[in-house]
Write a protein that holds these residues in place. Structure first.
Motif, PDB file in Angstrom:
ATOM      1  N   LEU A   1       0.439   4.157  -1.685  1.00 17.38           N
ATOM      2  CA  LEU A   1       1.276   4.965  -0.793  1.00 17.38           C
ATOM      3  C   LEU A   1       1.820   6.201  -1.511  1.00 17.38           C
ATOM      4  O   LEU A   1       1.822   7.300  -0.959  1.00 17.38           O
ATOM      5  N   MET A   2       2.260   6.032  -2.747  1.00 19.29           N
ATOM      6  CA  MET A   2       2.820   7.156  -3.496  1.00 19.29           C
ATOM      7  C   MET A   2       1.757   8.203  -3.816  1.00 19.29           C
ATOM      8  O   MET A   2       2.024   9.403  -3.793  1.00 19.29           O
ATOM      9  N   ALA A   3       0.549   7.746  -4.111  1.00 17.42           N
ATOM     10  CA  ALA A   3      -0.534   8.680  -4.402  1.00 17.42           C
ATOM     11  C   ALA A   3      -0.941   9.460  -3.159  1.00 17.42           C
ATOM     12  O   ALA A   3      -1.384  10.607  -3.242  1.00 17.42           O
ATOM     13  N   LYS A   4      -0.760   8.837  -1.990  1.00 20.09           N
ATOM     14  CA  LYS A   4      -1.162   9.475  -0.740  1.00 20.09           C
ATOM     15  C   LYS A   4      -0.099  10.406  -0.176  1.00 20.09           C
ATOM     16  O   LYS A   4      -0.403  11.516   0.288  1.00 20.09           O
ATOM     17  N   GLN A   5       1.166   9.979  -0.230  1.00 23.82           N
ATOM     18  CA  GLN A   5       2.207  10.739   0.470  1.00 23.82           C
ATOM     19  C   GLN A   5       3.349  11.209  -0.435  1.00 23.82           C
ATOM     20  O   GLN A   5       4.300  11.828   0.038  1.00 23.82           O
ATOM     21  N   GLY A   6       3.230  10.925  -1.725  1.00 26.36           N
ATOM     22  CA  GLY A   6       4.260  11.356  -2.657  1.00 26.36           C
ATOM     23  C   GLY A   6       5.280  10.264  -2.904  1.00 26.36           C
ATOM     24  O   GLY A   6       5.533   9.417  -2.039  1.00 26.36           O
ATOM     25  N   ILE A   7       5.847  10.275  -4.089  1.00 20.92           N
ATOM     26  CA  ILE A   7       6.804   9.238  -4.473  1.00 20.92           C
ATOM     27  C   ILE A   7       8.075   9.334  -3.638  1.00 20.92           C
ATOM     28  O   ILE A   7       8.609   8.334  -3.172  1.00 20.92           O
TER      29      ILE A   7
END
Length: 203
Positions: A25-31
């Motif tokens: 999720l973080m890689a896709k939409q940012g931390i």
């Protein structure tokens, strides 16, 4: 009826799934845009159960960044072994990919995320993070054919993170920077990193 007892093996598997899901999720939409709720819902557990694994979102972020490190190293090794790429092309492509972060499935901390994260980490967690980060950048240097001593690792870490952070920060966090020149700015900075590293290569 929900399950109330889990074996240690089951708990360990859930923990690994939480970290992997959080990283995806973080890689896709940012931390910053990834919430604890998104993570535990995707895994299918409750908020309370999530916090039995991680005291905070920041603790999960650190684990996710650790999980990402072998993937980054494997990507770098793949580029270096590609016969179609010169040394400069391979290392340059690696750095450009990291700068683009989310577009390439790599979680990169922004300035704000770094500040928030490290304000909440314990001193010991911060020390471990620094060690693991230095180890990653040292392995990257070795992958690029450069002997990794302490000074080189420190400088390469700062140079690499600087260009990644600047690319992520324009224009939202650094409003006085010119957005139209962002890509060219990054290109010149990466060229400077390559110019620093190339003479250090072991023949």
């Amino acid at each position: 009826m929900p399950k109330v007892a889990y074996s240690e093996q089951e708990r360990e598997q859930i923990r690994k799934t939480l970290v992997a899901t959080g990283l995806a999720l973080m890689a896709k939409q940012g931390i910053q845009h990834t919430t604890v709720e998104q993570i535990y819902r995707a895994v299918g557990i409750s908020r309370t159960f999530f916090y039995s694994f991680f005291p905070s979102k920041e603790d999960l972020i650190v684990e996710a960044l650790y999980l990402q490190q072998p993937k980054i190293l494997a990507y770098a090794r793949g580029l270096m072994s590609d016969p179609a790429l010169s040394w400069r092309q391979a290392v340059g492509q690696f750095l450009h990919t990291c700068c683009d972060g989310e577009r390439n499935g790599i979680a990169v901390l922004t300035v704000e995320e770094q500040q928030l994260l490290f304000r909440r980490l314990s001193r010991e967690s911060y020390r471990v993070f620094q060690e693991k980060q230095a180890n990653l950048f040292g392995q990257l240097l070795e992958c690029f054919g450069v002997r990794a001593n302490r000074e080189r690792v420190a400088l390469f870490t700062n140079l690499s993170l600087s260009v990644m952070i600047i690319r992520r920060a324009i224009p939202d966090t650094l409003p006085l920077f010119v957005p139209e020149a962002a890509d060219e700015t990054v290109r010149i900075q990466i060229d400077a990193i390559l110019n620093y590293l190339e003479p250090l290569r072991e023949k």
